[in-house]
Design a protein around this motif. Structure first.
Motif, PDB file in Angstrom:
ATOM      1  N   UNK A  13       0.836  -1.198   0.000  1.00 55.77           N
ATOM      2  CA  UNK A  13       0.000   0.000   0.000  1.00 55.77           C
ATOM      3  C   UNK A  13       0.874   1.252   0.000  1.00 55.77           C
ATOM      4  N   UNK A  14       0.599   2.157  -0.922  1.00 52.84           N
ATOM      5  CA  UNK A  14       1.358   3.402  -1.019  1.00 52.84           C
ATOM      6  C   UNK A  14       0.914   4.378   0.064  1.00 52.84           C
ATOM      7  N   UNK A  15       1.803   5.275   0.485  1.00 51.30           N
ATOM      8  CA  UNK A  15       1.420   6.272   1.497  1.00 51.30           C
ATOM      9  C   UNK A  15       0.243   7.112   1.014  1.00 51.30           C
ATOM     10  N   UNK A  16      -0.642   7.457   1.941  1.00 50.80           N
ATOM     11  CA  UNK A  16      -1.818   8.253   1.593  1.00 50.80           C
ATOM     12  C   UNK A  16      -1.414   9.677   1.220  1.00 50.80           C
ATOM     13  N   UNK A  17      -2.146  10.254   0.286  1.00 49.33           N
ATOM     14  CA  UNK A  17      -1.901  11.641  -0.099  1.00 49.33           C
ATOM     15  C   UNK A  17      -2.726  12.609   0.741  1.00 49.33           C
ATOM     16  N   UNK A  18      -3.575  12.074   1.608  1.00 47.72           N
ATOM     17  CA  UNK A  18      -4.390  12.948   2.463  1.00 47.72           C
ATOM     18  C   UNK A  18      -3.526  13.602   3.536  1.00 47.72           C
ATOM     19  N   UNK A  19      -3.939  14.780   3.951  1.00 51.57           N
ATOM     20  CA  UNK A  19      -3.233  15.501   5.002  1.00 51.57           C
ATOM     21  C   UNK A  19      -4.195  16.486   5.640  1.00 51.57           C
ATOM     22  N   UNK A  20      -3.729  17.166   6.670  1.00 46.57           N
ATOM     23  CA  UNK A  20      -4.562  18.155   7.343  1.00 46.57           C
ATOM     24  C   UNK A  20      -4.786  19.363   6.439  1.00 46.57           C
ATOM     25  N   UNK A  21      -5.995  19.919   6.487  1.00 42.49           N
ATOM     26  CA  UNK A  21      -6.343  21.111   5.726  1.00 42.49           C
ATOM     27  C   UNK A  21      -6.052  22.337   6.585  1.00 42.49           C
ATOM     28  N   UNK A  60     -11.060  15.823   6.578  1.00 43.48           N
ATOM     29  CA  UNK A  60     -11.443  16.487   7.832  1.00 43.48           C
ATOM     30  C   UNK A  60     -10.988  15.661   9.029  1.00 43.48           C
ATOM     31  N   UNK A  61     -11.057  14.353   8.900  1.00 41.84           N
ATOM     32  CA  UNK A  61     -10.569  13.470   9.969  1.00 41.84           C
ATOM     33  C   UNK A  61      -9.068  13.671  10.165  1.00 41.84           C
ATOM     34  N   UNK A  62      -8.323  13.737   9.069  1.00 48.14           N
ATOM     35  CA  UNK A  62      -6.888  14.005   9.156  1.00 48.14           C
ATOM     36  C   UNK A  62      -6.631  15.360   9.824  1.00 48.14           C
ATOM     37  N   UNK A  63      -7.431  16.345   9.460  1.00 47.33           N
ATOM     38  CA  UNK A  63      -7.236  17.700   9.978  1.00 47.33           C
ATOM     39  C   UNK A  63      -7.413  17.745  11.494  1.00 47.33           C
ATOM     40  N   UNK A  64      -8.516  17.190  11.968  1.00 46.37           N
ATOM     41  CA  UNK A  64      -8.810  17.236  13.404  1.00 46.37           C
ATOM     42  C   UNK A  64      -7.813  16.412  14.206  1.00 46.37           C
ATOM     43  N   UNK A  65      -7.521  15.210  13.755  1.00 43.55           N
ATOM     44  CA  UNK A  65      -6.623  14.334  14.509  1.00 43.55           C
ATOM     45  C   UNK A  65      -5.194  14.867  14.518  1.00 43.55           C
ATOM     46  N   UNK A  66      -4.782  15.511  13.441  1.00 45.57           N
ATOM     47  CA  UNK A  66      -3.455  16.134  13.428  1.00 45.57           C
ATOM     48  C   UNK A  66      -3.381  17.236  14.466  1.00 45.57           C
ATOM     49  N   UNK A  67      -4.418  18.064  14.545  1.00 45.69           N
ATOM     50  CA  UNK A  67      -4.443  19.154  15.530  1.00 45.69           C
ATOM     51  C   UNK A  67      -4.431  18.594  16.954  1.00 45.69           C
ATOM     52  N   UNK A  68      -5.231  17.568  17.198  1.00 43.30           N
ATOM     53  CA  UNK A  68      -5.289  16.986  18.538  1.00 43.30           C
ATOM     54  C   UNK A  68      -3.938  16.387  18.918  1.00 43.30           C
ATOM     55  N   UNK A  69      -3.302  15.678  17.992  1.00 43.31           N
ATOM     56  CA  UNK A  69      -2.003  15.068  18.298  1.00 43.31           C
ATOM     57  C   UNK A  69      -0.952  16.129  18.600  1.00 43.31           C
ATOM     58  N   UNK A  70      -0.939  17.213  17.848  1.00 41.03           N
ATOM     59  CA  UNK A  70       0.056  18.257  18.061  1.00 41.03           C
ATOM     60  C   UNK A  70      -0.123  18.955  19.400  1.00 41.03           C
ATOM     61  N   UNK A  71      -1.371  19.091  19.842  1.00 40.60           N
ATOM     62  CA  UNK A  71      -1.649  19.866  21.044  1.00 40.60           C
ATOM     63  C   UNK A  71      -1.886  19.028  22.301  1.00 40.60           C
ATOM     64  N   UNK A  72      -2.291  17.760  22.133  1.00 42.17           N
ATOM     65  CA  UNK A  72      -2.630  16.945  23.299  1.00 42.17           C
ATOM     66  C   UNK A  72      -1.934  15.588  23.311  1.00 42.17           C
ATOM     67  N   UNK A  73      -1.119  15.295  22.318  1.00 40.17           N
ATOM     68  CA  UNK A  73      -0.345  14.067  22.333  1.00 40.17           C
ATOM     69  C   UNK A  73      -0.992  12.909  21.597  1.00 40.17           C
ATOM     70  N   UNK A  74      -0.171  11.885  21.416  1.00 40.30           N
ATOM     71  CA  UNK A  74      -0.586  10.730  20.619  1.00 40.30           C
ATOM     72  C   UNK A  74      -1.725   9.951  21.267  1.00 40.30           C
TER      73      UNK A  74
END
Length: 337
Positions: free
Chosen positions: A141-149, A278-292
């Motif tokens: 499986x190739x890496x996803x092209x999705x990312x946080x908006x 949108x899922x990538x966006x929210x989870x990226x923000x949460x990880x950066x601010x509140x941890x894995x």
């Protein structure tokens, strides 16, 4: 000739165990096993036994298998023939703008066949060691092209959704629901009025793999979900998200929404932005601010099959921590925070 030594017998038993073969399999005659059905006969049986989500994911591939091999019995195809079928499907896959050379189609074909043969093994039609699909490797499986908006881009998306289309109220609610909860489309479509807990501002999400979890939402989103339920006459145990005439929405609503947004925002069309971004966006923000750990709990990821290792079991976040992350994300207080 002298008999085998104890060490040789132990080595043989170990080898058979690793191959999934029992002593009974070795002495069993073909006559003891029922005649394997054809693919045309067995696919409907498996399709009726699996979940709705599995049927949706594999149904089109089972149809292709029946089209190619409908008259053949389950124990006839070889691993090489499965690989040949994969190459055929890869060459005839429908070309889309986000296509990646047919790799996903081949991966889903093999997964669909593995599901089919797993049932055939359980039903006694073939031995586990004779499962041809298990001997075919899935393409990497190739890496996803999705990312946080980015925030500014997300604001543009919400503005277009709220100012265009035949039901901007519904579309704005969809975007807010997915942005706050990072839920998948299936989780939103499965939401029912009885799944709302207004007192604690929680909703019950039921997503893939039959997983369920209570997810915090802001008081504002909870009010809009309740208002939507009342205005569109959603029955308590029925689907919550509905059109103005009371019909429950389907996945097609999401498709039309993003096509419309792409018509107004060319970068959305070019990058193939979808609800999952949108899922990538929210989870990226949460990880950066509140941890894995908090991000993992926020996403609803299960412990089974995790690449994070055993440590994830001990650092699991609580619902209150997820609520605190949501409160910071929405800038609204939450009962559990």
């Amino acid at each position: 000739m002298s008999g085998a030594s104890r060490a040789e017998l132990d080595a043989a038993r170990l080898l058979l165990a690793r191959m999934g073969i029992s002593a009974a399999d070795l002495v069993e005659t073909p006559a003891d096993r029922p005649l394997a059905p054809t693919f045309a006969e067995y696919v409907p049986v498996v399709s009726a036994a699996v979940s709705v989500g599995t049927r949706r994911a594999y149904g089109s591939y089972w149809k292709r298998v029946v089209h190619q091999w409908g008259h053949r019995r389950l124990d006839e195809p070889t691993p090489s023939e499965i690989e040949q079928l994969g190459e055929y499907i890869k060459a005839h896959v429908v070309a889309r703008r986000n296509a990646r050379g047919g790799r996903s189609a081949v991966e889903h074909l093999i997964a669909a066949l593995r599901c089919l043969y797993k049932r055939a093994v359980a039903d006694g039609y073939i031995a586990a060691a004779d499962d041809p699909a298990a001997k075919v490797a899935k393409p990497r499986r190739l890496p996803s092209t999705r990312r946080a908006v980015a925030d500014a881009r997300l604001a543009e998306i919400n503005e277009v959704a709220a100012s265009t289309g035949d039901d901007p109220v519904l579309d704005s609610l969809l975007l807010r629901l997915h942005t706050e909860t990072a839920c998948r489309r299936g989780g939103a479509l499965a939401l029912r009025p009885v799944d709302l807990d207004p007192e604690q501002c929680l909703i019950l999400l039921r997503e893939k793999g039959d997983t369920t979890r209570w997810q915090p939402v802001s008081p504002t989103l909870m009010r809009h979900l309740q208002r939507h339920t009342d205005n569109r006459h959603a029955p308590p145990a029925g689907q919550l998200l509905r059109y103005r005439d009371g019909r429950p929405i389907t996945r097609r609503r999401y498709d039309h929404l993003w096509v419309r947004i792409g018509e107004h925002l060319p970068w959305v069309y070019v990058q193939q932005i979808s609800t999952h971004w949108l899922r990538h966006t929210t989870l990226t923000w949460v990880e950066r601010n509140f941890g894995y750990a908090v991000a993992r709990e926020y996403a609803g990821h299960s412990d089974s099959g995790s690449s994070a290792g055993t440590t994830a079991t001990y650092v699991r976040a609580t619902l209150h921590e997820v609520a605190r992350a949501l409160a910071a994300l929405t800038n609204e207080s939450h009962p559990l925070a």
